[in-house]
Design a protein around this motif. Structure first.
Motif, mmCIF file in Angstrom:
data_model
loop_
_atom_site.group_PDB
_atom_site.id
_atom_site.type_symbol
_atom_site.label_atom_id
_atom_site.label_comp_id
_atom_site.label_asym_id
_atom_site.label_seq_id
_atom_site.Cartn_x
_atom_site.Cartn_y
_atom_site.Cartn_z
ATOM 1 N N ASP A 188 -0.997 -2.008 -4.191
ATOM 2 C CA ASP A 188 -1.698 -0.765 -3.871
ATOM 3 C C ASP A 188 -1.708 -0.506 -2.371
ATOM 4 O OD1 ASP A 188 -3.494 1.472 -4.817
ATOM 5 O OD2 ASP A 188 -4.904 0.444 -3.489
ATOM 6 N N ARG A 189 -1.939 -1.554 -1.613
ATOM 7 C CA ARG A 189 -1.975 -1.429 -0.143
ATOM 8 C C ARG A 189 -0.668 -0.868 0.401
ATOM 9 N NH1 ARG A 189 -2.029 -0.704 4.916
ATOM 10 N NH2 ARG A 189 -1.724 -2.389 6.377
ATOM 11 N N TYR A 190 0.458 -1.442 -0.021
ATOM 12 C CA TYR A 190 1.729 -1.046 0.581
ATOM 13 C C TYR A 190 2.287 0.235 -0.028
ATOM 14 C CZ TYR A 190 1.430 -5.329 3.174
ATOM 15 O OH TYR A 190 0.995 -6.308 4.028
ATOM 16 N N VAL A 191 1.976 0.516 -1.273
ATOM 17 C CA VAL A 191 2.378 1.809 -1.848
ATOM 18 C C VAL A 191 1.657 2.935 -1.107
ATOM 19 C CG1 VAL A 191 2.192 3.272 -3.901
ATOM 20 C CG2 VAL A 191 3.036 0.926 -4.114
ATOM 21 N N LYS A 192 0.365 2.763 -0.839
ATOM 22 C CA LYS A 192 -0.392 3.800 -0.149
ATOM 23 C C LYS A 192 0.058 3.959 1.299
ATOM 24 C CE LYS A 192 -4.624 3.760 -2.917
ATOM 25 N NZ LYS A 192 -6.077 3.435 -2.945
ATOM 26 N N GLU A 193 0.356 2.855 1.968
ATOM 27 C CA GLU A 193 0.791 2.966 3.355
ATOM 28 C C GLU A 193 2.179 3.582 3.444
ATOM 29 O OE1 GLU A 193 0.713 2.626 7.587
ATOM 30 O OE2 GLU A 193 -0.731 2.958 5.977
ATOM 31 N N THR A 194 3.047 3.275 2.490
ATOM 32 C CA THR A 194 4.347 3.939 2.451
ATOM 33 C C THR A 194 4.160 5.446 2.276
ATOM 34 O OG1 THR A 194 5.358 1.955 1.463
ATOM 35 C CG2 THR A 194 6.589 4.009 1.286
ATOM 36 N N ALA A 195 3.268 5.833 1.392
ATOM 37 C CA ALA A 195 2.994 7.259 1.177
ATOM 38 C C ALA A 195 2.451 7.910 2.442
ATOM 39 C CB ALA A 195 2.005 7.437 0.020
ATOM 40 N N ARG A 196 1.585 7.215 3.146
ATOM 41 C CA ARG A 196 1.052 7.778 4.395
ATOM 42 C C ARG A 196 2.180 8.046 5.384
ATOM 43 N NH1 ARG A 196 -0.131 6.895 9.475
ATOM 44 N NH2 ARG A 196 0.782 4.799 9.457
ATOM 45 N N LEU A 197 3.066 7.081 5.521
ATOM 46 C CA LEU A 197 4.181 7.219 6.468
ATOM 47 C C LEU A 197 5.112 8.352 6.059
ATOM 48 C CD1 LEU A 197 4.813 3.426 6.973
ATOM 49 C CD2 LEU A 197 4.160 5.018 8.790
ATOM 50 N N TYR A 198 5.384 8.468 4.777
ATOM 51 C CA TYR A 198 6.250 9.561 4.337
ATOM 52 C C TYR A 198 5.570 10.913 4.500
ATOM 53 C CZ TYR A 198 9.523 6.095 2.520
ATOM 54 O OH TYR A 198 10.426 5.068 2.399
ATOM 55 N N GLY A 199 4.258 10.926 4.456
ATOM 56 C CA GLY A 199 3.541 12.155 4.769
ATOM 57 C C GLY A 199 3.742 12.560 6.223
ATOM 58 N N VAL A 200 3.730 11.576 7.130
ATOM 59 C CA VAL A 200 4.013 11.832 8.545
ATOM 60 C C VAL A 200 5.423 12.401 8.698
ATOM 61 C CG1 VAL A 200 4.317 10.742 10.803
ATOM 62 C CG2 VAL A 200 2.408 10.052 9.330
#
Length: 231
Positions: A132-144
């Motif tokens: 969950d941690r890394y899926v969410k952080e990947t999503a945050r980065l792709y949002g950027v």
């Protein structure tokens, strides 16, 4: 002549994309990371961190002895300066606009998506918190990234080494448990990148070099990749 020490990973693809885009003369030396070839003494002299990619420039710009270099971001920056392509040379703001996105990939997308891959695919047992941690952080980065691409065809405006660095990771969005419809500008950029002939040539190398894509999934390969004794 560039000697490229390479395997068919996102970091490896960054360099083959650049070399294909520029037409630099290069020779691939496959380093099969699932068989432990990254620990060979000869390779460690070039890449002491036992990671691909690495290069040896047989004809460096300074005219000196062959120059070896590891770390994909450093390699891209060096080759861009060598060729004068895909990184502004005399425009300070333009240069650092590209470099900030290159470093963003090196410090963010690569490590976070890499852990995403590890806990989602390679870990011996699922760890929900880590996934969950890394899926969410990947999503945050792709949002950027998606916001950056809202009014641009390429990440820094013109096509650059930043795009070459980010693309091999971002194209794996599905395996990173992302929804591409959440990132429409990134999706359009992925299509533009995939349509580039040099990118297509770079990825065509995979079939030549890596005849067993599942080789990294064996227990022995995982031990070599993830079970290294720090001593």
């Amino acid at each position: 002549m560039i000697d490229l020490y390479y395997w068919t990973t996102p970091n490896g693809h960054k360099v083959t994309i650049f070399l294909e885009e520029t037409g630099l003369d290069y020779t691939i030396h496959p380093i099969h990371i699932g068989k432990g070839e990254q620990f060979a003494p000869a390779f460690l002299k070039i890449a002491p961190n036992n990671r691909i990619p690495a290069i040896v420039d047989q004809h460096p710009l300074d005219g000196g002895e062959p120059f070896s270099l590891f770390e994909s971001g450093a390699i891209l920056e060096y080759l861009a300066d060598k060729t004068g392509e895909f990184l502004p040379q005399n425009d300070v703001r333009g240069r650092f606009t590209v470099l900030q996105w290159l470093y963003w990939q090196m410090g963010g997308v690569g490590p976070m998506a890499g852990q995403n891959h590890h806990f989602g695919r390679y870990a011996p047992e699922p760890i929900p918190y880590a996934i969950d941690r890394y899926v969410k952080e990947t999503a945050r980065l792709y949002g950027v990234l998606d916001r950056q691409l809202a009014d641009k065809d390429y990440v820094a405006g013109d096509y650059s080494i930043a795009d070459m660095a980010i693309y091999p990771w971002a194209k794996l969005w599905e395996g990173q448990r992302q929804k591409i419809e959440d990132f429409p500008h990134m999706a359009a950029w992925l299509e533009r990148m995939a349509a580039r002939p040099a990118v297509q040539r770079a990825y065509a190398l995979v079939e030549q070099i890596n005849t067993d894509p599942q080789a990294l999934m064996t227990a022995e390969a995982r031990k070599l990749l993830f079970g290294q004794d720090p001593k």
